[in-house]
Write an enzyme that holds these catalytic residues in place. Sequence first.
Site, short mmCIF file in Angstrom:
data_model
loop_
_atom_site.label_atom_id
_atom_site.label_comp_id
_atom_site.label_asym_id
_atom_site.label_seq_id
_atom_site.Cartn_x
_atom_site.Cartn_y
_atom_site.Cartn_z
N LYS A 1 2.85 11.54 5.47
CA LYS A 1 3.07 10.46 6.44
C LYS A 1 3.44 9.16 5.72
O LYS A 1 4.38 8.46 6.11
CB LYS A 1 1.79 10.24 7.27
CG LYS A 1 1.96 9.29 8.45
CD LYS A 1 0.63 8.71 8.89
CE LYS A 1 0.09 7.74 7.85
NZ LYS A 1 -1.12 7.02 8.23
N LYS B 1 0.83 -1.20 0.00
CA LYS B 1 0.00 0.00 0.00
C LYS B 1 0.88 1.26 0.00
O LYS B 1 0.58 2.24 -0.69
CB LYS B 1 -0.96 0.02 1.20
CG LYS B 1 -1.79 1.27 1.14
CD LYS B 1 -3.09 1.24 1.82
CE LYS B 1 -3.74 2.61 1.52
NZ LYS B 1 -4.60 3.06 2.60
#
Lengths: 291, 291, 291, 291
Positions: free
Chosen positions: B238, B170
Amino acid sequence: MRVGYIGLGIMGGGMARNLLKKGHAVTVWNRSAERTAPLREEGAAVADSPRALAAGVEVVCTCVSDPAALAAVSQGPNGFLAGLRPGTLVIDFSTVGPDAVRALDEACRSRDARFLASPVTGSKNAAAAGTLLLMCGGPADTFQAAQPVLTAVGAKAVLVGDIVQAAQMKLIGNLIIAHMVEALSEGSALAAGAGITVEKVLEVIQASGYASPFWDFKGKALAARDFSTHFAVDLMHKDLTLAMDLGHELGVPMPGTAAVREVYQLARAQGMGQRDIIATAAVISPALAKS
Amino acid sequence: MRVGYIGLGIMGGGMARNLLKKGHAVTVWNRSAERTAPLREEGAAVADSPRALAAGVEVVCTCVSDPAALAAVSQGPNGFLAGLRPGTLVIDFSTVGPDAVRALDEACRSRDARFLASPVTGSKNAAAAGTLLLMCGGPADTFQAAQPVLTAVGAKAVLVGDIVQAAQMKLIGNLIIAHMVEALSEGSALAAGAGITVEKVLEVIQASGYASPFWDFKGKALAARDFSTHFAVDLMHKDLTLAMDLGHELGVPMPGTAAVREVYQLARAQGMGQRDIIATAAVISPALAKS
Amino acid sequence: MRVGYIGLGIMGGGMARNLLKKGHAVTVWNRSAERTAPLREEGAAVADSPRALAAGVEVVCTCVSDPAALAAVSQGPNGFLAGLRPGTLVIDFSTVGPDAVRALDEACRSRDARFLASPVTGSKNAAAAGTLLLMCGGPADTFQAAQPVLTAVGAKAVLVGDIVQAAQMKLIGNLIIAHMVEALSEGSALAAGAGITVEKVLEVIQASGYASPFWDFKGKALAARDFSTHFAVDLMHKDLTLAMDLGHELGVPMPGTAAVREVYQLARAQGMGQRDIIATAAVISPALAKS
Amino acid sequence: MRVGYIGLGIMGGGMARNLLKKGHAVTVWNRSAERTAPLREEGAAVADSPRALAAGVEVVCTCVSDPAALAAVSQGPNGFLAGLRPGTLVIDFSTVGPDAVRALDEACRSRDARFLASPVTGSKNAAAAGTLLLMCGGPADTFQAAQPVLTAVGAKAVLVGDIVQAAQMKLIGNLIIAHMVEALSEGSALAAGAGITVEKVLEVIQASGYASPFWDFKGKALAARDFSTHFAVDLMHKDLTLAMDLGHELGVPMPGTAAVREVYQLARAQGMGQRDIIATAAVISPALAKS
């Protein structure tokens, strides 16, 4: 239409053939004559010189490798400009930079001929299949008049703007390609470290909203460590340098492209200048280098 | 199948609804009860607690925002683990990082339940339409057993590998998205300087071999200077940080991603942390900033 | 020695004055005559033209702003080349790039004059104090013959190599300066975030093995948020671009410089092109921007 | 003063010796006893354990390699904390990160002892010569009380702030060093391509306003292609990673450092992790690689 085609290289040969297939009356010329033979067999006439070619057609197409070659086929007593009749449409499919194209545009105008710049994007296979992308620059009515030729050789022709903007758009397109290759390289290198194969990365990408035919094209090559050249590192490095120069002229910060260009420079310093752009993955990760 | 769904947020609500539509018997639970009402009207049962939910279903799905929320719905006297029966299948659709997922996997195993990590990629619209991409991690037979649920909520489910690899994949996908956004930003900024619109850039891209639905998604937003948030700058920053950390752990140089991440950091320093990732184009070019 | 000095700008004025102070017989010429007045008062003769100046001296010094200005004072009926006698020594202190210097070198040789390229590094204050650094290019005996002039205007003269290498060395020096400024900016931005003042950072640096007078020069300006221009962002950006171009010509990857140059481009896009190079710190951190 | 010194490694051995030379009564302890022998001959007492050492001194100094080693000498029945008397001054010269230092600070306070963090910068030679730079963190009166020890081992001690700020300042200093090395590498690679030697680059630099002892230290090593390790690539990579992490925590964009860190990552991927930081020049240019 009666169409003349000058320059039967890897791209030009396929494009001339597609003009024949679509029913145009095609006359060809090439610097080395042996390349004209297969096209003659398929029905093309062969001219003795670019000048003679221009004298008998409605459209003159050129597809050569650099500004010097473009000057050689256009200028001088045997150049096509010497045979050009008023009203003829000239389409240049070469990628030779704005200066050369601008000079040709002016030479055509001074002979009351019309000019369309049309740098192409796509591989040898796309040239053969007639599925090239054409980034055109010139007046809208010239673009319109060129449609019978453009639709014969390309899947899509976009009128980008003037001839300089067409050349700039081609650089922008290549910039995007370079970023995609870098994304694939760094992502695949991470994946390799994590024990995930390039094939699996590709499967996920192509199932996502950011799927693209390009991922398959380069991803399958990377998965096979097949770095045979479709687009050479040296060539992309040159285009990224031109794009950066344009950015600096226009005052556009390009931090991502700046970093990517240095990866190409590292690849060149490691002797990979003539490999395909996907070979830059080997700069990032030994695990992705050719075995 | 009897399916329990815990967490009815932006993504989870759409996914639970698709399970209902595909004919599953669905029981739901949400921290704030008002979100359960619309699903109750559409035929879902509503459980009093995660524990009660788990006691009556074959499959427990979770979709929450962070590790603390996952701990809250799974642990303690009312957590779903307390009600979990042997053989139950637990599927976590959250993106909570490897540690939290690994802990949940172990807790499930110790209760003879099966666990599948399944982080999703796609927008709120894709969740509603059942066209999410699912990057699954776990044993092949668990992945097989989960198919009735996975096909109900996603267009495509890929078994990436183990649960950690699914989470890593991911990150890799988001890294690729960030590079594509940077390519679009820098290319569009160059184009703007050259007098070429974003719409024209998009027209060329989508006619090329590197076309992708993603270019339309972000390119149209950029053309309209519409920076409303689908994927926030802070969130991508992030994920890029996690990807870089992974790269440094694995010894993978990532010069392109390193440069791109700092563009996100610049965007954050300029107060754009909660804008969409395409707002990073405004860091590059005032011409692309919201008017 | 009898020394002629052409170009009494910020740098040239101070240098001519130092030649006077060291006892040389100095004749000056400047495009706008008012700048010659103070030097006349200090004992310099004033020539009517560059040609007249050259006719009466052993050494001709030039210090002008760009290639056009160098052509204007050297060529044509009143240019100094027209008055140049065999054996005269010509020293160019300008920074005008290799092409202009090479042309001047050839013009001098064809008149049996000797030529030394001597780009300078240092501020206005250093020019006034006679503490410039001179990066010389030319034959060793010409460098030797120039010593009386060089020691009068500079603290140190280094014979780098030929005239092109002298120009390249100047670019390399500026590249190093740009990296030091970036290091100071990013380090100070981190420090600001951590509650450590620029003054404290400077105290530590100057107590270390990597101490340098340059840190004081730029660090004190940064501590005071004093961005008054000693070396403009636009000028450094130009030199970094020349350095990158050289790198690409020579096949040298420059990932650090590539990233730094884009910081200068960002500063320019934010309207800071005419501020001092230390103003690039404000690109990195709002905390370091001028209050 | 009566000073105890725990940890007689490359740095600690030289520092303890300098304490002796300055007339302090020194007691030492080291995990492997053989390192204590030379110091015993020079007049030091040798303790049986860190605990015994602490019981007899006014100042306890520690200089160990990592948090685990610091825990081993401080905690447990034989750790120095067990022998620590109220009012004793503890000075830690290690570089072990904020968490370990903060824990030790608290342990000292709870025993009414005083604590000063004092990470050092400098080479083995500087430790032997007593010319280290000390970046201190702690209360001003503790810093004052530590002066007799600090002046014995270092050329300069700066009170940066609290113990966390001292550790952060050390990262900032190393960040600056990494930028200087990159500047020297890229500048020297350009020079090599232009036919200018590293020695000549160094001569120019050291005659300039940006001169620094550090250029000599690394430039002479580079000129000799001597990559023997004073500061390992792996270690600098770790510190740059910590600096980047700090930057991301504080919201500071660091585009230059981001690019530089990836050069270290490339060096590591090419097997140079244990070489000196100047070996990163070989990543940039084969001409600078060790012959």
